[in-house]
Design a protein around this motif. Structure first.
Motif, mmCIF file in Angstrom:
data_model
loop_
_atom_site.group_PDB
_atom_site.id
_atom_site.type_symbol
_atom_site.label_atom_id
_atom_site.label_comp_id
_atom_site.label_asym_id
_atom_site.label_seq_id
_atom_site.Cartn_x
_atom_site.Cartn_y
_atom_site.Cartn_z
ATOM 1 N N ILE A 143 44.969 45.062 48.432
ATOM 2 C CA ILE A 143 44.757 45.901 47.252
ATOM 3 C C ILE A 143 43.469 45.499 46.550
ATOM 4 O O ILE A 143 42.642 46.355 46.191
ATOM 5 C CB ILE A 143 45.960 45.807 46.297
ATOM 6 C CG1 ILE A 143 47.156 46.565 46.878
ATOM 7 C CG2 ILE A 143 45.605 46.361 44.921
ATOM 8 C CD1 ILE A 143 48.421 46.423 46.071
ATOM 9 N N CYS A 144 43.266 44.207 46.364
ATOM 10 C CA CYS A 144 42.043 43.737 45.708
ATOM 11 C C CYS A 144 40.806 44.182 46.476
ATOM 12 O O CYS A 144 39.828 44.665 45.878
ATOM 13 C CB CYS A 144 42.059 42.215 45.574
ATOM 14 S SG CYS A 144 43.246 41.569 44.381
ATOM 15 N N ALA A 145 40.825 44.031 47.791
ATOM 16 C CA ALA A 145 39.665 44.396 48.603
ATOM 17 C C ALA A 145 39.385 45.893 48.525
ATOM 18 O O ALA A 145 38.227 46.321 48.389
ATOM 19 C CB ALA A 145 39.887 43.971 50.053
ATOM 20 N N ALA A 146 40.439 46.702 48.598
ATOM 21 C CA ALA A 146 40.256 48.153 48.565
ATOM 22 C C ALA A 146 39.737 48.610 47.207
ATOM 23 O O ALA A 146 38.820 49.437 47.116
ATOM 24 C CB ALA A 146 41.567 48.855 48.898
ATOM 25 N N VAL A 147 40.310 48.075 46.143
ATOM 26 C CA VAL A 147 39.897 48.455 44.796
ATOM 27 C C VAL A 147 38.455 48.035 44.546
ATOM 28 O O VAL A 147 37.656 48.794 43.986
ATOM 29 C CB VAL A 147 40.848 47.838 43.751
ATOM 30 C CG1 VAL A 147 40.282 47.988 42.344
ATOM 31 C CG2 VAL A 147 42.219 48.492 43.832
ATOM 32 N N GLU A 148 38.102 46.830 44.970
ATOM 33 C CA GLU A 148 36.732 46.367 44.759
ATOM 34 C C GLU A 148 35.729 47.169 45.579
ATOM 35 O O GLU A 148 34.606 47.416 45.135
ATOM 36 C CB GLU A 148 36.636 44.877 45.083
ATOM 37 C CG GLU A 148 37.315 44.009 44.031
ATOM 38 C CD GLU A 148 37.312 42.539 44.392
ATOM 39 O OE1 GLU A 148 37.448 41.719 43.473
ATOM 40 O OE2 GLU A 148 37.205 42.207 45.582
ATOM 41 N N ALA A 173 49.378 29.669 44.394
ATOM 42 C CA ALA A 173 48.294 29.207 45.267
ATOM 43 C C ALA A 173 47.341 30.357 45.593
ATOM 44 O O ALA A 173 46.111 30.180 45.614
ATOM 45 C CB ALA A 173 48.875 28.616 46.552
ATOM 46 N N GLY A 174 47.896 31.539 45.829
ATOM 47 C CA GLY A 174 47.061 32.681 46.159
ATOM 48 C C GLY A 174 46.172 33.114 45.015
ATOM 49 O O GLY A 174 45.001 33.461 45.218
ATOM 50 N N LEU A 175 46.703 33.092 43.788
ATOM 51 C CA LEU A 175 45.888 33.486 42.638
ATOM 52 C C LEU A 175 44.831 32.429 42.333
ATOM 53 O O LEU A 175 43.712 32.765 41.940
ATOM 54 C CB LEU A 175 46.774 33.734 41.419
ATOM 55 C CG LEU A 175 46.043 34.276 40.191
ATOM 56 C CD1 LEU A 175 45.313 35.578 40.506
ATOM 57 C CD2 LEU A 175 47.005 34.472 39.018
ATOM 58 N N ARG A 176 45.170 31.164 42.516
ATOM 59 C CA ARG A 176 44.160 30.112 42.357
ATOM 60 C C ARG A 176 42.968 30.380 43.281
ATOM 61 O O ARG A 176 41.798 30.299 42.864
ATOM 62 C CB ARG A 176 44.758 28.739 42.684
ATOM 63 C CG ARG A 176 45.677 28.130 41.636
ATOM 64 C CD ARG A 176 46.146 26.776 42.139
ATOM 65 N NE ARG A 176 47.159 26.159 41.323
ATOM 66 C CZ ARG A 176 46.921 25.331 40.306
ATOM 67 N NH1 ARG A 176 45.668 25.049 39.979
ATOM 68 N NH2 ARG A 176 47.922 24.788 39.625
ATOM 69 N N GLN A 177 43.276 30.694 44.528
ATOM 70 C CA GLN A 177 42.218 30.968 45.496
ATOM 71 C C GLN A 177 41.423 32.211 45.099
ATOM 72 O O GLN A 177 40.198 32.235 45.182
ATOM 73 C CB GLN A 177 42.816 31.164 46.889
ATOM 74 C CG GLN A 177 41.774 31.429 47.967
ATOM 75 C CD GLN A 177 42.401 31.620 49.341
ATOM 76 O OE1 GLN A 177 43.615 31.499 49.509
ATOM 77 N NE2 GLN A 177 41.581 31.924 50.333
ATOM 78 N N GLU A 181 37.427 32.460 44.217
ATOM 79 C CA GLU A 181 36.520 33.333 44.977
ATOM 80 C C GLU A 181 35.734 34.254 44.048
ATOM 81 O O GLU A 181 34.560 34.525 44.285
ATOM 82 C CB GLU A 181 37.325 34.169 45.977
ATOM 83 C CG GLU A 181 37.913 33.354 47.113
ATOM 84 C CD GLU A 181 38.905 34.163 47.946
ATOM 85 O OE1 GLU A 181 39.347 33.645 48.992
ATOM 86 O OE2 GLU A 181 39.242 35.301 47.545
ATOM 87 N N ILE A 182 36.379 34.729 42.992
ATOM 88 C CA ILE A 182 35.687 35.611 42.052
ATOM 89 C C ILE A 182 34.590 34.857 41.326
ATOM 90 O O ILE A 182 33.467 35.342 41.174
ATOM 91 C CB ILE A 182 36.680 36.197 41.020
ATOM 92 C CG1 ILE A 182 37.674 37.132 41.684
ATOM 93 C CG2 ILE A 182 35.933 36.965 39.928
ATOM 94 C CD1 ILE A 182 38.746 37.636 40.739
ATOM 95 N N ALA A 186 32.809 38.493 38.524
ATOM 96 C CA ALA A 186 33.709 39.617 38.242
ATOM 97 C C ALA A 186 33.009 40.670 37.393
ATOM 98 O O ALA A 186 32.167 40.360 36.544
ATOM 99 C CB ALA A 186 34.954 39.125 37.522
ATOM 100 N N ARG A 187 33.379 41.924 37.622
ATOM 101 C CA ARG A 187 32.808 43.040 36.863
ATOM 102 C C ARG A 187 33.697 43.280 35.642
ATOM 103 O O ARG A 187 34.677 43.987 35.688
ATOM 104 C CB ARG A 187 32.757 44.280 37.757
ATOM 105 C CG ARG A 187 32.054 45.484 37.146
ATOM 106 C CD ARG A 187 31.866 46.566 38.191
ATOM 107 N NE ARG A 187 33.115 46.982 38.783
ATOM 108 C CZ ARG A 187 33.883 47.976 38.302
ATOM 109 N NH1 ARG A 187 33.498 48.638 37.243
ATOM 110 N NH2 ARG A 187 35.004 48.308 38.906
ATOM 111 N N GLY A 188 33.320 42.667 34.521
ATOM 112 C CA GLY A 188 34.127 42.788 33.327
ATOM 113 C C GLY A 188 35.226 41.738 33.272
ATOM 114 O O GLY A 188 35.323 40.869 34.135
#
Length: 413
Positions: A143-148, A173-177, A181-182, A186-188
Protein backbone atom coordinates in the motif's frame (compact mmCIF):
# COMPACT_ATOMS: atom_id res chain seq x y z
CA UNK A 1 -13.08 44.99 -3.87
CA UNK A 2 -9.86 44.22 -5.69
CA UNK A 3 -11.24 43.89 -9.21
CA UNK A 4 -7.71 43.70 -10.62
CA UNK A 5 -7.61 40.15 -9.30
CA UNK A 6 -10.79 39.01 -10.95
CA UNK A 7 -10.91 40.73 -14.32
CA UNK A 8 -8.53 40.86 -17.26
CA UNK A 9 -7.38 44.18 -18.64
CA UNK A 10 -6.73 44.75 -22.35
CA UNK A 11 -2.98 44.24 -22.01
CA UNK A 12 -3.34 40.86 -20.25
CA UNK A 13 -3.04 37.59 -22.10
CA UNK A 14 -6.14 35.40 -22.05
CA UNK A 15 -6.33 32.55 -19.55
CA UNK A 16 -4.71 29.27 -20.46
CA UNK A 17 -7.01 26.87 -22.27
CA UNK A 18 -8.81 24.10 -20.42
CA UNK A 19 -7.69 20.54 -20.96
CA UNK A 20 -9.15 17.15 -20.17
CA UNK A 21 -6.45 16.75 -17.53
CA UNK A 22 -7.67 19.62 -15.37
CA UNK A 23 -8.12 23.38 -15.09
CA UNK A 24 -5.43 25.86 -16.08
CA UNK A 25 -3.28 27.47 -13.42
CA UNK A 26 -5.08 30.80 -13.97
CA UNK A 27 -8.85 31.08 -14.28
CA UNK A 28 -11.95 32.74 -12.89
CA UNK A 29 -14.93 30.80 -11.54
CA UNK A 30 -18.09 32.83 -11.24
CA UNK A 31 -21.69 32.76 -9.97
CA UNK A 32 -21.16 30.23 -7.19
CA UNK A 33 -22.29 30.02 -3.57
CA UNK A 34 -18.89 30.06 -1.87
CA UNK A 35 -18.71 28.29 1.49
CA UNK A 36 -16.20 30.31 3.47
CA UNK A 37 -14.95 29.27 6.93
CA UNK A 38 -17.38 31.64 8.67
CA UNK A 39 -20.17 32.36 6.19
CA UNK A 40 -21.88 31.54 2.90
CA UNK A 41 -21.20 34.07 0.13
CA UNK A 42 -23.93 34.00 -2.51
CA UNK A 43 -23.22 34.84 -6.16
CA UNK A 44 -19.50 34.76 -5.56
CA UNK A 45 -16.46 34.79 -7.79
CA UNK A 46 -13.29 32.78 -7.13
CA UNK A 47 -10.13 33.91 -8.90
CA UNK A 48 -7.24 31.45 -9.27
CA UNK A 49 -3.69 32.50 -10.11
CA UNK A 50 -0.84 30.02 -10.51
CA UNK A 51 -2.91 27.25 -8.92
CA UNK A 52 -3.66 29.28 -5.80
CA UNK A 53 -6.75 31.12 -4.70
CA UNK A 54 -6.23 34.82 -5.39
CA UNK A 55 -9.61 36.20 -4.33
CA UNK A 56 -13.08 35.17 -3.19
CA UNK A 57 -15.60 38.00 -3.45
CA UNK A 58 -19.01 38.92 -4.74
CA UNK A 59 -19.28 38.58 -8.50
CA UNK A 60 -19.33 42.16 -9.82
CA UNK A 61 -21.76 43.01 -12.58
CA UNK A 62 -20.08 42.99 -15.98
CA UNK A 63 -17.09 40.85 -14.93
CA UNK A 64 -16.70 37.82 -17.17
CA UNK A 65 -15.79 34.42 -15.73
CA UNK A 66 -14.07 31.52 -17.46
CA UNK A 67 -16.51 29.09 -15.80
CA UNK A 68 -20.10 29.78 -14.78
CA UNK A 69 -20.83 27.90 -11.56
CA UNK A 70 -24.58 28.22 -12.10
CA UNK A 71 -25.33 28.85 -8.44
CA UNK A 72 -23.77 25.62 -7.17
CA UNK A 73 -22.00 25.37 -3.83
CA UNK A 74 -18.26 25.96 -4.15
CA UNK A 75 -16.30 24.17 -1.43
CA UNK A 76 -12.63 23.54 -0.77
CA UNK A 77 -11.54 20.07 -1.89
CA UNK A 78 -12.39 17.53 0.79
CA UNK A 79 -9.55 16.13 2.93
CA UNK A 80 -9.97 12.54 4.13
CA UNK A 81 -7.60 11.85 7.02
CA UNK A 82 -8.51 8.19 7.56
CA UNK A 83 -9.58 5.91 4.73
CA UNK A 84 -9.50 2.12 4.75
CA UNK A 85 -11.38 2.01 1.47
CA UNK A 86 -8.32 0.95 -0.53
CA UNK A 87 -8.16 -2.30 1.46
CA UNK A 88 -11.75 -3.04 0.52
CA UNK A 89 -11.13 -2.07 -3.11
CA UNK A 90 -8.18 -4.45 -3.18
CA UNK A 91 -10.26 -7.36 -1.85
CA UNK A 92 -13.89 -6.75 -2.87
CA UNK A 93 -14.83 -10.28 -1.82
CA UNK A 94 -12.93 -13.16 -0.17
CA UNK A 95 -10.45 -14.78 -2.54
CA UNK A 96 -10.90 -12.11 -5.23
CA UNK A 97 -7.84 -9.93 -4.65
CA UNK A 98 -7.17 -7.37 -7.40
CA UNK A 99 -3.83 -5.92 -8.59
CA UNK A 100 -2.78 -3.14 -6.20
CA UNK A 101 -2.23 -0.51 -8.90
CA UNK A 102 -5.64 -1.22 -10.43
CA UNK A 103 -7.32 -1.05 -7.01
CA UNK A 104 -5.74 2.34 -6.31
CA UNK A 105 -6.86 3.76 -9.67
CA UNK A 106 -10.34 2.34 -9.19
CA UNK A 107 -10.60 3.79 -5.70
CA UNK A 108 -9.26 7.11 -6.94
CA UNK A 109 -12.35 7.39 -9.10
CA UNK A 110 -14.57 6.97 -6.05
CA UNK A 111 -12.61 9.60 -4.15
CA UNK A 112 -12.90 12.02 -7.04
CA UNK A 113 -16.65 11.43 -7.33
CA UNK A 114 -16.95 12.18 -3.61
CA UNK A 115 -15.10 15.51 -3.94
CA UNK A 116 -12.02 14.25 -2.07
CA UNK A 117 -8.82 15.91 -3.30
CA UNK A 118 -6.49 14.77 -0.49
CA UNK A 119 -6.71 11.24 0.94
CA UNK A 120 -4.76 9.46 3.66
CA UNK A 121 -4.88 5.72 3.01
CA UNK A 122 -4.54 3.47 6.03
CA UNK A 123 -1.54 1.13 5.90
CA UNK A 124 -1.93 -1.29 8.81
CA UNK A 125 1.37 -2.39 10.33
CA UNK A 126 0.22 -5.62 11.93
CA UNK A 127 -0.15 -9.34 11.40
CA UNK A 128 -3.77 -10.28 12.00
CA UNK A 129 -6.88 -11.76 10.47
CA UNK A 130 -9.41 -11.69 13.26
CA UNK A 131 -11.82 -9.14 11.83
CA UNK A 132 -12.47 -10.81 8.50
CA UNK A 133 -9.59 -9.25 6.57
CA UNK A 134 -6.04 -10.54 6.65
CA UNK A 135 -3.57 -7.76 7.39
CA UNK A 136 0.13 -8.31 6.94
CA UNK A 137 3.29 -6.24 6.87
CA UNK A 138 3.69 -7.16 3.23
CA UNK A 139 0.29 -5.68 2.37
CA UNK A 140 1.14 -2.51 4.32
CA UNK A 141 4.39 -2.14 2.38
CA UNK A 142 2.54 -2.67 -0.90
CA UNK A 143 0.00 0.00 0.00
CA UNK A 144 2.78 2.43 0.90
CA UNK A 145 4.63 1.75 -2.35
CA UNK A 146 1.51 2.13 -4.50
CA UNK A 147 0.37 5.32 -2.78
CA UNK A 148 3.83 6.87 -2.99
CA UNK A 149 4.17 5.99 -6.67
CA UNK A 150 0.83 7.67 -7.41
CA UNK A 151 1.45 10.56 -5.01
CA UNK A 152 0.20 13.94 -6.19
CA UNK A 153 0.25 13.12 -9.90
CA UNK A 154 -3.25 11.71 -10.21
CA UNK A 155 -6.72 13.09 -9.71
CA UNK A 156 -6.17 13.02 -5.93
CA UNK A 157 -3.26 13.87 -3.63
CA UNK A 158 -2.59 10.40 -2.19
CA UNK A 159 -0.90 10.14 1.21
CA UNK A 160 -0.41 7.51 3.92
CA UNK A 161 -1.83 7.07 7.39
CA UNK A 162 0.45 4.59 9.17
CA UNK A 163 -1.63 2.44 11.52
CA UNK A 164 0.23 0.57 14.25
CA UNK A 165 -1.28 -2.25 16.29
CA UNK A 166 0.57 -1.63 19.55
CA UNK A 167 0.38 -5.26 20.69
CA UNK A 168 1.94 -6.64 17.52
CA UNK A 169 5.76 -7.04 17.69
CA UNK A 170 6.00 -7.63 13.92
CA UNK A 171 4.05 -4.44 13.28
CA UNK A 172 6.31 -2.44 15.58
CA UNK A 173 9.43 -3.75 13.86
CA UNK A 174 7.92 -3.04 10.46
CA UNK A 175 6.99 0.54 11.30
CA UNK A 176 10.43 1.17 12.79
CA UNK A 177 11.94 0.08 9.49
CA UNK A 178 9.46 2.13 7.49
CA UNK A 179 10.21 5.37 9.37
CA UNK A 180 13.93 4.73 9.10
CA UNK A 181 13.54 4.37 5.33
CA UNK A 182 11.51 7.57 5.04
CA UNK A 183 13.99 9.60 7.05
CA UNK A 184 13.54 13.30 6.32
CA UNK A 185 12.37 12.73 2.75
CA UNK A 186 8.65 12.47 3.53
CA UNK A 187 6.28 14.73 1.60
CA UNK A 188 4.59 16.62 4.41
CA UNK A 189 3.84 15.38 7.94
CA UNK A 190 4.18 11.65 8.67
CA UNK A 191 0.90 10.54 10.25
CA UNK A 192 0.89 7.58 12.62
CA UNK A 193 -2.22 6.28 14.35
CA UNK A 194 -1.76 3.78 17.17
CA UNK A 195 -4.55 1.36 18.00
CA UNK A 196 -5.49 -1.67 20.06
CA UNK A 197 -8.53 -3.60 18.89
CA UNK A 198 -8.38 -6.26 21.59
CA UNK A 199 -12.01 -7.06 22.54
CA UNK A 200 -13.09 -5.92 25.97
CA UNK A 201 -11.64 -2.41 25.71
CA UNK A 202 -11.29 0.49 23.25
CA UNK A 203 -13.50 0.26 20.17
CA UNK A 204 -14.88 -3.13 21.28
CA UNK A 205 -15.45 -2.40 24.96
CA UNK A 206 -18.42 -4.75 24.71
CA UNK A 207 -16.87 -7.92 23.31
CA UNK A 208 -20.30 -8.98 22.06
CA UNK A 209 -20.04 -6.50 19.17
CA UNK A 210 -16.75 -8.06 18.11
CA UNK A 211 -18.24 -11.55 18.28
CA UNK A 212 -21.22 -10.54 16.15
CA UNK A 213 -18.81 -8.96 13.67
CA UNK A 214 -17.01 -12.28 13.34
CA UNK A 215 -20.27 -14.17 12.88
CA UNK A 216 -21.32 -11.77 10.13
CA UNK A 217 -18.02 -11.55 8.27
CA UNK A 218 -16.48 -15.01 8.72
CA UNK A 219 -19.56 -17.23 8.83
CA UNK A 220 -18.63 -18.83 12.17
CA UNK A 221 -21.11 -19.86 14.82
CA UNK A 222 -21.69 -17.83 17.97
CA UNK A 223 -19.89 -20.48 20.02
CA UNK A 224 -16.89 -20.42 17.68
CA UNK A 225 -16.79 -16.61 17.84
CA UNK A 226 -16.80 -16.64 21.66
CA UNK A 227 -14.02 -19.23 21.77
CA UNK A 228 -11.97 -17.24 19.25
CA UNK A 229 -12.34 -14.03 21.28
CA UNK A 230 -11.34 -15.87 24.48
CA UNK A 231 -8.12 -17.05 22.79
CA UNK A 232 -7.47 -13.62 21.30
CA UNK A 233 -7.77 -11.85 24.65
CA UNK A 234 -5.54 -14.42 26.36
CA UNK A 235 -2.91 -14.17 23.64
CA UNK A 236 -2.86 -10.38 23.53
CA UNK A 237 -2.84 -10.03 27.31
CA UNK A 238 0.54 -11.76 27.09
CA UNK A 239 1.84 -8.90 24.94
CA UNK A 240 1.56 -6.01 27.36
CA UNK A 241 5.33 -5.59 27.24
CA UNK A 242 5.08 -5.03 23.47
CA UNK A 243 2.36 -2.45 24.09
CA UNK A 244 4.57 -0.52 26.52
CA UNK A 245 7.55 -0.65 24.16
CA UNK A 246 5.44 0.59 21.26
CA UNK A 247 3.92 3.49 23.20
CA UNK A 248 7.31 4.56 24.54
CA UNK A 249 8.84 4.51 21.05
CA UNK A 250 5.93 6.42 19.54
CA UNK A 251 6.29 9.05 22.23
CA UNK A 252 9.97 9.44 21.37
CA UNK A 253 9.15 9.84 17.69
CA UNK A 254 6.43 12.39 18.36
CA UNK A 255 8.60 14.31 20.82
CA UNK A 256 11.38 14.51 18.24
CA UNK A 257 8.95 15.86 15.64
CA UNK A 258 9.40 12.86 13.34
CA UNK A 259 5.70 11.93 13.32
CA UNK A 260 2.28 13.47 13.88
CA UNK A 261 0.74 11.06 16.38
CA UNK A 262 -2.97 10.15 16.45
CA UNK A 263 -4.58 8.15 19.23
CA UNK A 264 -7.16 5.72 17.82
CA UNK A 265 -10.35 4.95 19.82
CA UNK A 266 -9.48 6.65 23.13
CA UNK A 267 -12.18 5.74 25.64
CA UNK A 268 -11.47 7.83 28.74
CA UNK A 269 -10.00 11.14 29.94
CA UNK A 270 -7.08 9.14 31.36
CA UNK A 271 -6.23 7.80 27.90
CA UNK A 272 -6.37 11.33 26.51
CA UNK A 273 -4.05 12.51 29.27
CA UNK A 274 -1.59 9.74 28.45
CA UNK A 275 -1.84 10.56 24.72
CA UNK A 276 -0.98 14.19 25.46
CA UNK A 277 1.95 13.17 27.62
CA UNK A 278 3.47 11.10 24.81
CA UNK A 279 3.12 13.99 22.34
CA UNK A 280 -0.11 12.97 20.65
CA UNK A 281 -1.66 15.54 18.31
CA UNK A 282 -5.13 14.15 17.53
CA UNK A 283 -7.90 12.09 19.17
CA UNK A 284 -9.21 9.79 16.44
CA UNK A 285 -12.69 8.23 16.87
CA UNK A 286 -13.06 8.67 20.66
CA UNK A 287 -15.51 6.06 21.87
CA UNK A 288 -17.04 8.10 24.69
CA UNK A 289 -18.24 11.66 25.24
CA UNK A 290 -15.87 11.96 28.20
CA UNK A 291 -12.84 11.17 26.03
CA UNK A 292 -13.90 13.64 23.34
CA UNK A 293 -14.50 16.35 25.93
CA UNK A 294 -11.10 15.76 27.52
CA UNK A 295 -9.41 15.97 24.13
CA UNK A 296 -10.99 19.34 23.36
CA UNK A 297 -10.08 20.62 26.84
CA UNK A 298 -6.47 19.83 25.91
CA UNK A 299 -6.88 21.73 22.64
CA UNK A 300 -6.62 18.49 20.67
CA UNK A 301 -8.49 18.01 17.36
CA UNK A 302 -11.18 15.32 17.46
CA UNK A 303 -12.00 13.14 14.43
CA UNK A 304 -15.21 11.15 14.10
CA UNK A 305 -16.44 8.86 11.33
CA UNK A 306 -18.78 10.15 8.63
CA UNK A 307 -20.70 6.83 8.51
CA UNK A 308 -21.40 7.21 12.23
CA UNK A 309 -22.85 10.69 11.57
CA UNK A 310 -24.91 9.47 8.62
CA UNK A 311 -26.44 6.64 10.62
CA UNK A 312 -26.84 8.71 13.76
CA UNK A 313 -24.99 6.21 15.94
CA UNK A 314 -21.93 3.98 16.14
CA UNK A 315 -22.13 0.47 14.69
CA UNK A 316 -20.68 -0.99 17.87
CA UNK A 317 -22.39 0.94 20.64
CA UNK A 318 -19.86 3.74 21.09
CA UNK A 319 -20.39 7.52 21.06
CA UNK A 320 -22.63 9.06 18.41
CA UNK A 321 -20.72 11.36 16.08
CA UNK A 322 -23.84 13.44 15.49
CA UNK A 323 -24.32 14.01 19.21
CA UNK A 324 -20.67 14.93 19.68
CA UNK A 325 -20.90 17.46 16.83
CA UNK A 326 -23.96 18.95 18.53
CA UNK A 327 -21.90 19.35 21.70
CA UNK A 328 -19.15 21.16 19.79
CA UNK A 329 -16.64 18.37 20.45
CA UNK A 330 -15.76 17.37 16.85
CA UNK A 331 -13.33 19.26 14.62
CA UNK A 332 -13.14 16.85 11.66
CA UNK A 333 -14.87 13.92 9.98
CA UNK A 334 -13.11 11.04 8.20
CA UNK A 335 -14.61 8.63 5.69
CA UNK A 336 -13.30 5.59 7.61
CA UNK A 337 -14.38 3.30 4.76
CA UNK A 338 -17.00 5.35 2.82
CA UNK A 339 -15.68 8.37 0.84
CA UNK A 340 -19.14 9.32 -0.40
CA UNK A 341 -20.22 9.70 3.21
CA UNK A 342 -18.07 12.77 3.87
CA UNK A 343 -20.00 15.47 2.04
CA UNK A 344 -23.33 13.76 2.71
CA UNK A 345 -22.66 13.70 6.46
CA UNK A 346 -21.58 17.35 6.46
CA UNK A 347 -24.66 18.59 4.62
CA UNK A 348 -26.91 16.38 6.75
CA UNK A 349 -25.50 18.07 9.85
CA UNK A 350 -26.22 21.47 8.32
CA UNK A 351 -29.73 20.39 7.31
CA UNK A 352 -30.63 18.91 10.69
CA UNK A 353 -29.17 21.77 12.70
CA UNK A 354 -26.24 20.51 14.82
CA UNK A 355 -23.95 22.78 12.75
CA UNK A 356 -24.22 25.65 10.31
CA UNK A 357 -23.28 25.00 6.69
CA UNK A 358 -19.82 26.62 7.02
CA UNK A 359 -19.17 24.72 10.26
CA UNK A 360 -20.29 21.40 8.79
CA UNK A 361 -18.28 21.81 5.60
CA UNK A 362 -15.29 22.79 7.73
CA UNK A 363 -15.37 19.33 9.33
CA UNK A 364 -14.45 17.71 6.00
CA UNK A 365 -12.19 20.48 4.68
CA UNK A 366 -10.32 22.91 6.92
CA UNK A 367 -10.77 20.94 10.12
CA UNK A 368 -9.52 17.79 8.43
CA UNK A 369 -6.55 19.66 6.93
CA UNK A 370 -5.65 20.84 10.43
CA UNK A 371 -5.71 17.23 11.66
CA UNK A 372 -3.26 16.27 8.91
CA UNK A 373 -0.99 19.27 9.52
CA UNK A 374 -1.55 20.64 6.00
CA UNK A 375 -2.08 24.42 6.28
CA UNK A 376 -2.01 24.97 2.50
CA UNK A 377 -5.52 23.62 1.80
CA UNK A 378 -9.03 23.11 3.12
CA UNK A 379 -10.35 26.70 3.03
CA UNK A 380 -11.46 29.19 0.41
CA UNK A 381 -8.86 31.79 1.31
CA UNK A 382 -6.24 33.74 -0.69
CA UNK A 383 -2.91 31.96 -0.99
CA UNK A 384 -4.21 28.44 -0.45
CA UNK A 385 -4.33 25.65 -3.02
CA UNK A 386 -7.14 26.01 -5.53
CA UNK A 387 -8.63 22.58 -4.84
CA UNK A 388 -12.28 23.36 -5.52
CA UNK A 389 -15.47 21.32 -5.55
CA UNK A 390 -18.80 22.29 -7.13
CA UNK A 391 -21.77 20.49 -5.61
CA UNK A 392 -25.56 20.49 -5.75
CA UNK A 393 -26.91 20.25 -2.18
CA UNK A 394 -29.75 17.91 -3.14
CA UNK A 395 -32.65 16.67 -1.03
CA UNK A 396 -31.66 14.66 0.85
CA UNK A 397 -28.23 13.85 -0.61
CA UNK A 398 -25.70 16.07 -2.41
CA UNK A 399 -24.17 15.40 -5.80
CA UNK A 400 -20.61 16.44 -6.72
CA UNK A 401 -20.83 18.10 -10.13
CA UNK A 402 -17.17 18.99 -10.71
CA UNK A 403 -13.74 18.94 -9.07
CA UNK A 404 -11.23 21.61 -10.08
CA UNK A 405 -7.97 20.54 -8.52
CA UNK A 406 -4.79 22.59 -8.51
CA UNK A 407 -1.91 21.26 -10.56
CA UNK A 408 0.46 18.97 -8.61
CA UNK A 409 3.30 20.49 -6.61
CA UNK A 410 3.77 23.58 -4.53
CA UNK A 411 2.70 22.22 -1.14
CA UNK A 412 3.07 24.68 1.69
CA UNK A 413 3.57 21.92 4.24
Amino acid sequence: MNTGLVSRGPAEAPAQGWTLGGPPRDYVLGHVRAVLPDRLLDDALVAVRDGRIAAVERHPAGVEADVDGQGMLCLPGLVDVHSDGLEKELLPRPGAELPMEFALLSFEGKLRAAGVTTAFHGAAFEESGGRGMRRTLESARRICAAVESRGDDGLVDHRILHRLDIRCPEGLAGLRQRLAEIGGAARGPVLVSHEDHTPGQGQYADRGYYERYLVGTRGVTEEEARAYVDRLIEDRDGRLDVREEALEWLGEQAGAGRIRLLGHDPSSPQEIEELCERGGSVAEFPTTTAAAKAAREHGMPVVMGAPNVLRGHSHNGNASGRELVGRGLVTALASDYLPSGLLSAALLLAEDGPASLPEAVGLVTGGAADVAGLPDRGRLAPGLRADLVLAEPGRPWPVVAAVLRAAPGGDAA
